[in-house]
Scaffold this motif. Structure first.
Motif, PDB file in Angstrom:
ATOM      1  N   HIS A  13       0.572  -1.228   0.008  1.00  0.00           N
ATOM      2  CA  HIS A  13      -0.093  -0.029  -0.415  1.00  0.00           C
ATOM      3  C   HIS A  13       0.856   1.113  -0.221  1.00  0.00           C
ATOM      4  O   HIS A  13       2.009   1.103   0.569  1.00  0.00           O
ATOM      5  N   SER A  14       0.366   2.230  -0.958  1.00  0.00           N
ATOM      6  CA  SER A  14       1.147   3.287  -0.745  1.00  0.00           C
ATOM      7  C   SER A  14       1.672   4.317   0.691  1.00  0.00           C
ATOM      8  O   SER A  14       2.757   4.730   0.409  1.00  0.00           O
ATOM      9  N   MET A  15       0.527   3.841   1.593  1.00  0.00           N
ATOM     10  CA  MET A  15       1.038   3.858   2.657  1.00  0.00           C
ATOM     11  C   MET A  15       2.391   3.259   3.475  1.00  0.00           C
ATOM     12  O   MET A  15       3.342   4.003   3.816  1.00  0.00           O
ATOM     13  N   ARG A  65       5.374   5.313  -0.089  1.00  0.00           N
ATOM     14  CA  ARG A  65       6.274   6.500  -0.434  1.00  0.00           C
ATOM     15  C   ARG A  65       5.583   7.067   0.751  1.00  0.00           C
ATOM     16  O   ARG A  65       6.436   8.848   0.546  1.00  0.00           O
ATOM     17  N   SER A  66       4.459   6.865   1.421  1.00  0.00           N
ATOM     18  CA  SER A  66       3.970   7.980   2.608  1.00  0.00           C
ATOM     19  C   SER A  66       4.313   8.108   4.476  1.00  0.00           C
ATOM     20  O   SER A  66       3.347   8.114   4.894  1.00  0.00           O
ATOM     21  N   GLY A 111      -4.251   7.765   8.194  1.00  0.00           N
ATOM     22  CA  GLY A 111      -4.552   8.307   7.492  1.00  0.00           C
ATOM     23  C   GLY A 111      -5.397   7.034   6.906  1.00  0.00           C
ATOM     24  O   GLY A 111      -5.479   5.960   7.575  1.00  0.00           O
ATOM     25  N   LYS A 119     -11.563   8.672   7.358  1.00  0.00           N
ATOM     26  CA  LYS A 119     -11.980   8.963   8.785  1.00  0.00           C
ATOM     27  C   LYS A 119     -11.457   8.411  10.045  1.00  0.00           C
ATOM     28  O   LYS A 119     -12.156   8.209  10.068  1.00  0.00           O
ATOM     29  N   SER A 161      -3.236  12.183   8.456  1.00  0.00           N
ATOM     30  CA  SER A 161      -2.558  12.277   6.442  1.00  0.00           C
ATOM     31  C   SER A 161      -3.634  11.490   5.689  1.00  0.00           C
ATOM     32  O   SER A 161      -5.188  11.106   6.300  1.00  0.00           O
ATOM     33  N   GLY A 218      -3.904   6.205  -3.474  1.00  0.00           N
ATOM     34  CA  GLY A 218      -2.940   5.729  -4.518  1.00  0.00           C
ATOM     35  C   GLY A 218      -2.714   6.467  -5.629  1.00  0.00           C
ATOM     36  O   GLY A 218      -1.765   6.507  -5.917  1.00  0.00           O
ATOM     37  N   GLU A 219      -3.791   7.214  -6.161  1.00  0.00           N
ATOM     38  CA  GLU A 219      -3.887   7.932  -7.752  1.00  0.00           C
ATOM     39  C   GLU A 219      -2.561   9.254  -6.926  1.00  0.00           C
ATOM     40  O   GLU A 219      -2.316   9.392  -8.217  1.00  0.00           O
ATOM     41  N   VAL A 262      -0.747  13.134  -1.500  1.00  0.00           N
ATOM     42  CA  VAL A 262      -0.961  12.646  -0.127  1.00  0.00           C
ATOM     43  C   VAL A 262      -0.607  14.499   0.994  1.00  0.00           C
ATOM     44  O   VAL A 262      -0.351  15.361   0.835  1.00  0.00           O
ATOM     45  N   THR A 277     -11.203  13.088  -6.946  1.00  0.00           N
ATOM     46  CA  THR A 277     -11.418  12.346  -6.060  1.00  0.00           C
ATOM     47  C   THR A 277     -12.195  11.363  -5.709  1.00  0.00           C
ATOM     48  O   THR A 277     -12.130  10.445  -4.851  1.00  0.00           O
ATOM     49  N   ASP A 294     -14.047  12.280  -3.001  1.00  0.00           N
ATOM     50  CA  ASP A 294     -14.246  13.235  -1.627  1.00  0.00           C
ATOM     51  C   ASP A 294     -14.786  13.819  -1.849  1.00  0.00           C
ATOM     52  O   ASP A 294     -14.978  15.370  -2.184  1.00  0.00           O
ATOM     53  N   VAL A 298     -11.290  16.540   5.872  1.00  0.00           N
ATOM     54  CA  VAL A 298     -12.275  15.441   4.777  1.00  0.00           C
ATOM     55  C   VAL A 298     -13.297  15.151   5.828  1.00  0.00           C
ATOM     56  O   VAL A 298     -13.659  14.960   6.256  1.00  0.00           O
ATOM     57  N   ARG A 312     -17.276  10.327   1.710  1.00  0.00           N
ATOM     58  CA  ARG A 312     -16.727  10.018  -0.002  1.00  0.00           C
ATOM     59  C   ARG A 312     -18.514  10.612  -0.799  1.00  0.00           C
ATOM     60  O   ARG A 312     -19.608  10.304   0.314  1.00  0.00           O
ATOM     61  N   LYS A 372      -9.164  -0.966   6.083  1.00  0.00           N
ATOM     62  CA  LYS A 372     -10.760  -0.132   5.922  1.00  0.00           C
ATOM     63  C   LYS A 372     -11.808  -0.695   6.287  1.00  0.00           C
ATOM     64  O   LYS A 372     -11.869  -1.430   5.212  1.00  0.00           O
TER      65      LYS A 372
HETATM   66  C1  J2J Z   1     -10.860  10.544   5.641  1.00  0.00           C
HETATM   67  N1  J2J Z   1     -10.635   9.556   3.803  1.00  0.00           N
HETATM   68  C2  J2J Z   1      -9.368   9.532   3.878  1.00  0.00           C
HETATM   69  C3  J2J Z   1      -8.553  10.572   5.493  1.00  0.00           C
HETATM   70  C4  J2J Z   1      -7.383   8.602   2.710  1.00  0.00           C
HETATM   71  C5  J2J Z   1      -1.308   8.703   2.416  1.00  0.00           C
HETATM   72  C6  J2J Z   1      -2.763   8.204   2.694  1.00  0.00           C
HETATM   73  C7  J2J Z   1      -3.480   7.720   2.533  1.00  0.00           C
HETATM   74  C8  J2J Z   1      -3.594   6.658   1.666  1.00  0.00           C
HETATM   75  C9  J2J Z   1      -4.942   6.101   0.991  1.00  0.00           C
HETATM   76  C10 J2J Z   1      -2.900   6.764   0.848  1.00  0.00           C
HETATM   77  C11 J2J Z   1      -8.048   9.699   4.029  1.00  0.00           C
HETATM   78  N2  J2J Z   1      -9.583  11.040   5.933  1.00  0.00           N
HETATM   79  N3  J2J Z   1      -7.372  10.473   6.931  1.00  0.00           N
HETATM   80  O1  J2J Z   1      -2.352   6.128   0.170  1.00  0.00           O
HETATM   81  O2  J2J Z   1       0.253   7.287   0.849  1.00  0.00           O
HETATM   82  C12 J2J Z   1      -9.946   7.928   2.047  1.00  0.00           C
HETATM   83  C13 J2J Z   1     -10.201   8.641   0.831  1.00  0.00           C
HETATM   84  C14 J2J Z   1      -9.585   8.638  -0.667  1.00  0.00           C
HETATM   85  C15 J2J Z   1      -9.390   6.498  -0.184  1.00  0.00           C
HETATM   86  C16 J2J Z   1      -7.772   6.989  -1.455  1.00  0.00           C
HETATM   87  C17 J2J Z   1      -1.298   7.212   1.039  1.00  0.00           C
HETATM   88  N4  J2J Z   1      -7.157   9.175   3.865  1.00  0.00           N
HETATM   89  N5  J2J Z   1      -9.391   8.334   2.397  1.00  0.00           N
HETATM   90  O3  J2J Z   1      -5.766   5.341   1.491  1.00  0.00           O
HETATM   91  O4  J2J Z   1      -5.233   4.975  -2.626  1.00  0.00           O
HETATM   92  O5  J2J Z   1     -11.553   8.725   0.004  1.00  0.00           O
HETATM   93  O6  J2J Z   1      -5.064   5.892   0.074  1.00  0.00           O
HETATM   94  O7  J2J Z   1      -9.783   8.892  -2.065  1.00  0.00           O
HETATM   95  O8  J2J Z   1      -5.547   3.492  -0.153  1.00  0.00           O
HETATM   96  O9  J2J Z   1      -8.985   6.965   1.342  1.00  0.00           O
HETATM   97  O10 J2J Z   1      -7.345   5.404  -1.119  1.00  0.00           O
HETATM   98  P1  J2J Z   1      -5.967   4.408  -0.678  1.00  0.00           P
END
Ligand code: J2J
Length: 540
Positions: A242-244, A247-248, A313, A316, A336, A340-341, A344, A418, A420, A432, A435, A530
């Motif tokens: 996962h991107s978390m 890279r994050s 992150g 929510k 945070s 993934g797109e 951050v 997004t 969001d 946030v 969705r 999640k």
């Molecule tokens: C509410 N919704 C959130 C938040 C993500 C860093 C952090 C997170 C991701 C990730 C990531 C949220 N509060 N704090 O890739 O590098 C929801 C949103 C968002 C979707 C993306 C990173 N943080 N979200 O969560 O691709 O709806 O990436 O568009 O898995 O998670 O999900 P994902």
């Protein structure tokens, strides 16, 4: 000799002007991801890079193993630009594989281990993968048999590499025994580095092509903003692809500054707490359901005093829960919000507490373009909710081989929609709201499930809450709350009759009160942990 950028069909390229601008302004660097690691290894050869199970590798040992694995993979005939599905649990071998593939310019398609045949076969198909790398079994599923079957079915799938269930094993050792490559540039930083898997909230996951440039930008921002240094000991508990975790700031962020990564198989307190105690981890990244499990865990007898920052992150985090973290854990909470797109955002380390519990962060650079707009496409004023669109040096311009989704999810000028709903304050901090498709429309009244969930989480008897809309003939939708009690004894308190007065006392309008509650032991989760509202909606 300069290596020309790779052209992969099905990848939406950045316009040439944008490429030139991002390079000129220093958002993108002339560096590949292996170059980033090898630069650190030259600086800190003897520092510990990664700890997993009973393996501890210094930077010198890690880069050495990567070059040996790269030689083994090269011998299998894997070449630049080819795709390989990597489907491994949280193990250091995952890291060695992705770097070895990058060293060859091969493109890993990185899938969470929770995925099963439907997803994996889709990735093999859509990416025309030449190889599939997995473990013999996971959580009772025979992945070795699945791999053999997939190899029979897909002629382009020439190789399957199957590790032992916990990592390592004879196949891995055999790949390491083919000598070693010399580290060299074998791809261009503009090349697609990996195909990441989208969260899959809309059904079958999509593939996100990230380049060495986009990842490099994102991880440098993350490291600077989160204060990651060579003294960081980062416990990695989220799925490693996962991107978390990547890279994050993830393992790439850690490796860019000479920090140490400790790998946990998952985020449960019994897996994570002993590792924090043993390796004196000072950082961790969690999603909210795991943070809740940590807060309400009975295992707090482990010595967690080394922890300095909990980064959270991915979904929510309700304010009710956010407020508990610093007093109950004695650590700093660093929220945070990302995807993934690409984009951050996170809260800077020195932000005040009122902001850190309520907001998820703000863009680290003016290059991270943000639009918050209403249904008609007009900008909304600060403090008002709107749809978030984004574009920038970390954001992809389209999904891989997916023109139908791209037409929906990206604007003509390259902004990613997004899905969001966010509010932005005068300072640019983002909160946030939810969705767009989770918003409940109860006979015209709009309800953000998050607001109701936050109110539930203030209740002593509730461990976690998830609110969805269920179809209703008269009103279009009605409100249903799934509740996990803190203990079985609390379950009897969680009735509609008892909860409605509690919610009203918390100031909720009558139209926002739930129509149904259901007490459950667990929620359905996505592959990265999640809460999956899609699966909850399907249960109704
Ligand atoms: C509410 N919704 C959130 C938040 C993500 C860093 C952090 C997170 C991701 C990730 C990531 C949220 N509060 N704090 O890739 O590098 C929801 C949103 C968002 C979707 C993306 C990173 N943080 N979200 O969560 O691709 O709806 O990436 O568009 O898995 O998670 O999900 P994902």
């Amino acid at each position: 000799m300069a290596i020309q950028p790779l052209t992969l069909d099905g990848v939406v390229p950045y316009p040439p002007d944008t490429v030139a601008e991002y390079l000129a302004k220093g958002y993108w660097h002339d560096q590949t991801l292996p170059e980033l690691l090898f630069a650190t290894a030259r600086r800190y050869p003897d520092k510990l890079a990664v700890i997993d199970r009973d393996t501890q590798l210094t930077y010198a040992q890690l880069t050495d193993e990567i070059l040996r694995l790269a030689a083994g993979l090269k011998e299998r005939g894997l070449r630049r630009g080819e795709r390989v599905v990597v489907h491994l649990p949280n193990t250091y071998e995952y890291i060695v594989f992705v770097f070895a593939l990058w060293e060859l310019g091969v493109v890993p398609v990185v899938a969470p281990i929770a995925h099963r045949r439907a997803e994996i076969e889709h990735f093999i198909d859509i990416a025309s993968a030449r190889a599939y790398i997995t473990v013999a079994s996971d959580a009772g599923t025979d992945l070795a048999a699945m791999a053999a079957d997939l190899k029979d079915r897909w002629p382009h799938l020439e190789h399957t590499l199957v590790l032992d269930p916990a990592g390592g094993g004879a196949e891995y050792d055999a790949l390491l025994s083919k000598g070693s490559l010399v580290h060299a540039r074998r791809c261009n930083p503009q090349d697609v580095a990996l195909l990441q898997i989208s969260g899959g909230t809309t059904g079958i996951p999509k593939l996100m092509p990230h380049t060495h440039h986009t990842y490099g930008y994102a991880l440098r921002r993350s490291v600077a903003e989160r204060g990651i240094t060579e003294r960081t000991v980062h416990l990695l508990v989220m799925p490693i692809c996962h991107s978390m975790s990547t890279r994050s700031p993830g393992f790439l962020g850690a490796f860019s500054v000479g920090a140490t990564v400790v790998i946990a198989p998952n985020g449960s307190p019994d897996a994570a707490f002993p590792l924090i105690e043993r390796h004196r981890a000072n950082r961790v990244t969690l999603v909210p359901p795991i943070l809740l499990a940590w807060l309400n865990s009975s295992l707090r007898t482990y010595d967690l005093s080394s922890l300095e920052v909990i980064m959270c992150g991915g979904a929510k985090l309700s304010e009710e829960v956010a407020r508990r973290v610093e007093p109950e854990f004695g650590v700093q909470l660093s929220q945070s919000f990302g995807m993934g797109e690409g984009l951050v955002v996170s809260n800077p380390a020195d932000v005040d507490r009122a902001t850190s519990v309520r907001y998820q962060g703000r863009p680290a650079s003016e290059a991270d373009e943000i639009q918050v707009i209403d249904d008609e496409g007009e900008d909304v004023p600060p403090g008002e909710p709107g749809h978030l669109l984004t574009r920038g040096p970390s954001v992809i311009r389209g999904y891989y081989r997916n023109p139908e989704q791209n037409a929906l999810a990206f604007t003509a000028d390259g902004f990613y929609r997004t899905g969001d709903i966010v509010e932005r304050d005068e300072r640019g901090f983002i909160r946030v709201v939810g969705r767009s498709k989770d918003q409940i429309n109860r006979g015209g009244d709009k309800i953000a499930p998050e607001e109701l969930e936050n109110a539930f989480l203030a209740h002593d008897g509730i461990h976690n809450a998830s609110v969805i809309g269920v179809d209703d003939e008269a009103l279009g939708e009605r409100i249903k709350a799934y509740l996990i009690p803190r203990s079985p004894e609390h379950a009897t308190e969680l009735t509609l009759a008892k909860l409605r007065p509690f919610l009203r006392e918390r100031g909720l309008a009558t139209f926002k009160l739930p129509d149904f509650v259901e007490v459950v032991d667990e929620f359905p989760y996505t592959a990265v942990g999640k809460v999956s509202k899609r699966l909850q909606r399907e249960q109704n």
